[in-house]
Design an enzyme around this catalytic site. Structure first.
Site, PDB file in Angstrom:
ATOM      1  N   GLY A  26      22.468  11.736 -16.875  1.00 51.93           N
ATOM      2  CA  GLY A  26      22.695  10.802 -15.539  1.00 51.93           C
ATOM      3  C   GLY A  26      24.368  10.653 -15.519  1.00 51.93           C
ATOM      4  CB  SER A  52      19.822   8.266 -22.866  1.00 51.48           C
ATOM      5  OG  SER A  52      20.278   7.182 -23.982  1.00 51.48           O
ATOM      6  CB  ILE A  55      23.051   9.364 -25.030  1.00 55.66           C
ATOM      7  CG1 ILE A  55      22.036   9.391 -25.998  1.00 55.66           C
ATOM      8  CG2 ILE A  55      24.249  10.292 -24.961  1.00 55.66           C
ATOM      9  CD1 ILE A  55      21.255  10.663 -25.929  1.00 55.66           C
ATOM     10  CB  VAL A  58      32.015  13.023 -20.921  1.00 56.52           C
ATOM     11  CG1 VAL A  58      32.142  13.177 -19.475  1.00 56.52           C
ATOM     12  CG2 VAL A  58      33.037  13.675 -21.798  1.00 56.52           C
ATOM     13  CB  VAL A  60      37.290  11.528 -19.003  1.00 58.02           C
ATOM     14  CG1 VAL A  60      37.792  10.861 -19.984  1.00 58.02           C
ATOM     15  CG2 VAL A  60      36.347  12.705 -19.797  1.00 58.02           C
ATOM     16  CE  LYS A  91      44.518  15.692  -7.926  1.00 62.21           C
ATOM     17  NZ  LYS A  91      43.817  16.411  -8.726  1.00 62.21           N
ATOM     18  CG  LEU A 340      31.194  18.044 -19.103  1.00 67.67           C
ATOM     19  CD1 LEU A 340      31.377  16.742 -19.720  1.00 67.67           C
ATOM     20  CD2 LEU A 340      32.542  18.892 -18.844  1.00 67.67           C
ATOM     21  CB  THR A 351      38.551  23.370 -11.718  1.00 70.04           C
ATOM     22  OG1 THR A 351      38.965  23.331 -13.226  1.00 70.04           O
ATOM     23  CG2 THR A 351      39.585  23.815 -10.811  1.00 70.04           C
ATOM     24  CB  ILE A 353      34.263  16.712  -9.972  1.00 72.22           C
ATOM     25  CG1 ILE A 353      34.176  15.987 -11.250  1.00 72.22           C
ATOM     26  CG2 ILE A 353      33.304  16.350  -8.984  1.00 72.22           C
ATOM     27  CD1 ILE A 353      34.902  14.600 -11.077  1.00 72.22           C
TER      28      ILE A 353
HETATM   29  C1  LIG Z   1      39.100  15.002 -21.373  1.00 73.92           C
HETATM   30  C2  LIG Z   1      38.476  15.253 -19.926  1.00 73.92           C
HETATM   31  C3  LIG Z   1      39.004  15.200 -18.885  1.00 73.92           C
HETATM   32  C4  LIG Z   1      38.449  15.481 -17.637  1.00 73.92           C
HETATM   33  N1  LIG Z   1      38.944  15.088 -16.582  1.00 73.92           N
HETATM   34  C5  LIG Z   1      38.433  15.669 -15.450  1.00 73.92           C
HETATM   35  C6  LIG Z   1      39.192  15.524 -14.163  1.00 73.92           C
HETATM   36  O1  LIG Z   1      40.211  14.688 -13.926  1.00 73.92           O
HETATM   37  N2  LIG Z   1      38.627  15.908 -13.041  1.00 73.92           N
HETATM   38  C7  LIG Z   1      37.306  16.984 -13.145  1.00 73.92           C
HETATM   39  O2  LIG Z   1      36.698  17.198 -12.057  1.00 73.92           O
HETATM   40  N3  LIG Z   1      36.513  17.016 -14.233  1.00 73.92           N
HETATM   41  C8  LIG Z   1      37.035  16.436 -15.428  1.00 73.92           C
HETATM   42  N4  LIG Z   1      36.507  16.497 -16.688  1.00 73.92           N
HETATM   43  C9  LIG Z   1      35.166  17.201 -16.667  1.00 73.92           C
HETATM   44  C10 LIG Z   1      34.117  15.809 -16.262  1.00 73.92           C
HETATM   45  O3  LIG Z   1      34.319  14.734 -16.946  1.00 73.92           O
HETATM   46  C11 LIG Z   1      32.763  16.404 -16.340  1.00 73.92           C
HETATM   47  O4  LIG Z   1      32.636  17.495 -15.265  1.00 73.92           O
HETATM   48  C12 LIG Z   1      31.836  15.164 -15.456  1.00 73.92           C
HETATM   49  O5  LIG Z   1      32.050  14.105 -15.924  1.00 73.92           O
HETATM   50  C13 LIG Z   1      30.195  15.737 -15.561  1.00 73.92           C
HETATM   51  O6  LIG Z   1      30.139  15.424 -16.964  1.00 73.92           O
HETATM   52  P1  LIG Z   1      28.551  15.687 -17.321  1.00 73.92           P
HETATM   53  O7  LIG Z   1      27.568  14.873 -16.195  1.00 73.92           O
HETATM   54  O8  LIG Z   1      28.211  17.097 -17.316  1.00 73.92           O
HETATM   55  O9  LIG Z   1      28.161  15.037 -18.740  1.00 73.92           O
HETATM   56  P2  LIG Z   1      28.156  13.539 -19.015  1.00 73.92           P
HETATM   57  O10 LIG Z   1      29.099  12.689 -18.465  1.00 73.92           O
HETATM   58  O11 LIG Z   1      28.379  13.866 -20.979  1.00 73.92           O
HETATM   59  O12 LIG Z   1      26.676  13.206 -19.043  1.00 73.92           O
HETATM   60  C14 LIG Z   1      25.738  13.480 -19.921  1.00 73.92           C
HETATM   61  C15 LIG Z   1      24.392  12.745 -19.494  1.00 73.92           C
HETATM   62  O13 LIG Z   1      23.300  13.217 -20.347  1.00 73.92           O
HETATM   63  C16 LIG Z   1      22.582  12.307 -20.841  1.00 73.92           C
HETATM   64  N5  LIG Z   1      21.918  12.908 -22.012  1.00 73.92           N
HETATM   65  C17 LIG Z   1      22.641  13.588 -23.125  1.00 73.92           C
HETATM   66  N6  LIG Z   1      21.712  13.677 -23.966  1.00 73.92           N
HETATM   67  C18 LIG Z   1      20.560  13.196 -23.868  1.00 73.92           C
HETATM   68  C19 LIG Z   1      19.128  12.691 -24.172  1.00 73.92           C
HETATM   69  N7  LIG Z   1      18.799  13.399 -25.541  1.00 73.92           N
HETATM   70  N8  LIG Z   1      18.367  12.161 -23.458  1.00 73.92           N
HETATM   71  C20 LIG Z   1      18.730  11.476 -22.411  1.00 73.92           C
HETATM   72  N9  LIG Z   1      19.768  11.398 -21.672  1.00 73.92           N
HETATM   73  C21 LIG Z   1      20.864  12.571 -22.427  1.00 73.92           C
HETATM   74  C22 LIG Z   1      23.598  11.182 -21.159  1.00 73.92           C
HETATM   75  O14 LIG Z   1      23.442   9.910 -21.467  1.00 73.92           O
HETATM   76  C23 LIG Z   1      24.553  11.272 -19.869  1.00 73.92           C
HETATM   77  O15 LIG Z   1      23.775  10.656 -18.874  1.00 73.92           O
HETATM   78  C24 LIG Z   1      37.198  16.019 -17.803  1.00 73.92           C
HETATM   79  C25 LIG Z   1      36.556  16.381 -18.983  1.00 73.92           C
HETATM   80  C26 LIG Z   1      37.273  16.050 -20.213  1.00 73.92           C
HETATM   81  C27 LIG Z   1      36.538  16.369 -21.470  1.00 73.92           C
END
Ligand SMILES: Cc1cc2nc3c(=O)[nH]c(=O)nc-3n(C[C@H](O)[C@H](O)[C@H](O)COP(=O)(O)OP(=O)(O)OC[C@H]3O[C@@H](n4cnc5c(N)ncnc54)[C@H](O)[C@@H]3O)c2cc1C
Length: 510
Positions: A26, A52, A55, A58, A60, A91, A340, A351, A353
């Site tokens: 989420g 969760s 957990i 990330v 950011v 932006k 990710l 890029t 999002i």
């Molecule tokens: C340093 C940095 C800067 C960034 N800046 C930008 C930016 O400026 N612009 C942009 O477009 N993108 C940026 N990004 C990328 C952006 O942060 C991600 O694309 C975006 O936040 C999506 O992340 P996600 O949802 O894939 O992962 P996450 O935010 O990590 O979410 C993962 C989810 O899975 C859940 N989860 C994991 N394991 C379990 C488990 N065992 N049981 C239940 N739940 C679980 C977690 O609780 C969480 O809800 C950046 C990334 C980094 C690393």
């Protein structure tokens, strides 16, 4: 372009209809997927999202590009409500500081620059004008760039201003959660402790939570972030490492209090082994340093960041490690990885999002309602791959085309060999000033031109169409565009004034 290997074309088929979609995770990815699926196919699907709190996310990912405006329009998301709920600002581009050379800056803005002729882009007329001492800076002919520098913003008729947002990532997930639940998506809190799957046939059946609950589904979307709990840890999708071109593998993030009105652009300040971001929101500022751990240790990176932030620290500096690259297959069996979990280059051009939104739109367009077939899986993977390779090349460009030789990091970036596809683009622009956009490519010609000029590539020649104008005509043509940009910018309100009326947020009492 690399081809997806033939294993994809042998992907198992699932003839059973898809009714139950389970989204694991989420973060921004999970909730964007839930929002898009529930808003479009919510009446025919049973959508469950598992996340969760323990957990967490990330935390950011707060700078975006203009395609998010389109995504929100497709979903009928009210922009003012979204901006107020996420403390968002506008932006208009990214300010790249000291990337070409220490102390030299340029802006990659979202707008178009000048006016093209059908035979030749505006850059050819600008190059000729420069040669004849008739032209100003390339950016003087771009409304969004000038508005960014003047700290002004307004919506203009007929999409006259291209923009994106800075937003609070945590608040965005909450906003999309409310939206998705409104369209029937169900949220389950819990930690996934086991993925029940028939790995040989690439079929996930259910997620077991720490509570003992089983969440069964027909299609699983892996949004578990870098862990890739389903796509990688369970189904074994391989990671293709791109660290031979992208030398940053770590980041430290930190939030600070605002010290002034937010500017309508992201700042990207090159440092000795990477760069630092500054993202202004309405209620605070997001900061971070992205760096290569081979070149800089964590303590020094943290110090550089702390020495270069403004305002009171609101959070502790937080380390995030990553490996630049992409999964070879983002759709495998009955699992699609988005966010990710599917790959990550690095954040310099915001890029990631955008790629989430592309992933979910592509999934919707190929939604396997009647069952999963190998051709769809192959097509999905192929398209995903092509899209990210263009973005990868654009990002490598920023590092490679630099005049900096002051540290080992920048010398390595300058001297490394780059993908042939990028080499060709650089040579083409340097030799002839030409840039061509590949079909379905995210970054348009003007993005490539702004970054290539900004990083110091000056084309050796311009198109003969520009020679058809004499000095008076060319001076008039360039002057008119510049004047019209300036007149429009002068009529715009300040960014802060516009935010205060368009999407005011309740400020805590002093
Ligand atoms: C340093 C940095 C800067 C960034 N800046 C930008 C930016 O400026 N612009 C942009 O477009 N993108 C940026 N990004 C990328 C952006 O942060 C991600 O694309 C975006 O936040 C999506 O992340 P996600 O949802 O894939 O992962 P996450 O935010 O990590 O979410 C993962 C989810 O899975 C859940 N989860 C994991 N394991 C379990 C488990 N065992 N049981 C239940 N739940 C679980 C977690 O609780 C969480 O809800 C950046 C990334 C980094 C690393």
């Amino acid at each position: 372009m690399s081809q997806i290997d033939s294993a994809a074309s042998r992907a198992p088929e699932f003839p059973a209809p898809i009714r139950r979609v389970v989204i694991a995770g989420g973060g921004t990815a999970g909730w964007m997927v839930a929002a898009a699926l529930s808003r479009t196919l919510g009446k025919t699907l049973d959508i469950t999202l598992v996340e969760s709190d323990e957990i967490g996310t990330v935390g950011v990912g707060e700078a975006t590009i203009p395609t998010l405006v389109t995504f929100h329009r497709l979903l009928d998301i009210n922009e003012q409500e979204f901006m107020a709920a996420t403390q968002a600002t506008f932006k208009l581009g990214i300010s790249f500081e000291s990337w070409r050379q220490l102390g030299q800056d340029y802006i990659h803005s979202f707008g178009t620059t000048g006016k093209d002729h059908w035979t030749a882009g505006f850059q050819h007329f600008w190059l000729k004008g420069r040669q004849r001492n008739l032209a100003g800076d390339y950016g003087d002919y771009c409304l969004e760039l000038r508005a960014a520098l003047e700290n002004r913003f307004a919506h203009l008729p007929r999409g006259g201003m291209n923009y994106a947002f800075h937003m609070d990532a945590g608040l965005y997930a909450k906003f999309l959660r409310r939206f998705s639940e409104g369209y029937g998506a169900r949220r389950v809190e819990g930690k996934i402790v086991e993925v029940l799957a028939d790995v040989e046939h690439e079929r996930i059946r259910a997620l077991r939570l720490d509570s003992g609950a089983l969440i069964e589904g027909d299609l699983f979307i892996d949004c578990t972030g870098f862990r890739g709990l389903l796509i990688a840890q369970t189904l074994g999708a391989e990671w293709e490492d791109w660290s031979q071109w992208l030398h940053c593998d770590s980041a430290i993030a930190l939030q600070t209090a605002s010290t002034g009105d937010p500017v309508p652009y992201t700042r990207s300040m090159a440092r000795e082994a990477g760069w630092q971001w500054r993202i202004p929101l309405q209620h605070r500022v997001g900061n971070g340093i992205v760096y290569g751990s081979r070149f800089l240790d964590e303590a020094r990176a943290r110090q550089i960041l702390l020495d270069n932030v403004q305002g009171e620290l609101l959070t502790e500096p937080r380390l995030i490690r990553f490996r630049p690259g992409q999964r070879r297959h983002t759709w495998r069996g009955n699992c699609v990885a988005i966010g990710l979990a599917s790959g990550f280059l690095e954040p310099i051009e915001s890029t990631s999002i955008h790629l989430i939104q592309r992933g979910v739109i592509r999934l919707l367009q190929m939604f396997p309602a009647a069952g999963i077939n190998a051709a769809d899986v192959f097509e999905y993977n192929q398209q995903t791959r092509a899209e990210i390779e263009h973005i990868r090349d654009f990002i490598i460009l920023h590092y490679h085309v630099t005049e900096r030789t002051d540290t080992a990091f920048w010398r390595t970036c300058r001297e490394m060999s780059v993908p042939d596809s990028l080499r060709h683009r650089i040579d083409l622009f340097r030799d002839s000033g030409r840039v061509f956009r590949v079909p379905n490519e995210l970054f348009a010609e003007n993005s490539w031109i702004q970054v290539m000029l900004g990083q110091g590539i000056m084309p050796r020649q311009h198109h003969p169409s520009a020679d058809l104008m004499d000095d008076a005509e060319l001076g008039g043509f360039l002057g008119e565009i510049r004047q019209s940009v300036e007149q429009t910018v002068r009529r715009l309100p300040s960014h802060q004034a516009y935010l205060s009326t368009y999407c005011p947020v309740a400020r805590p009492a002093a």
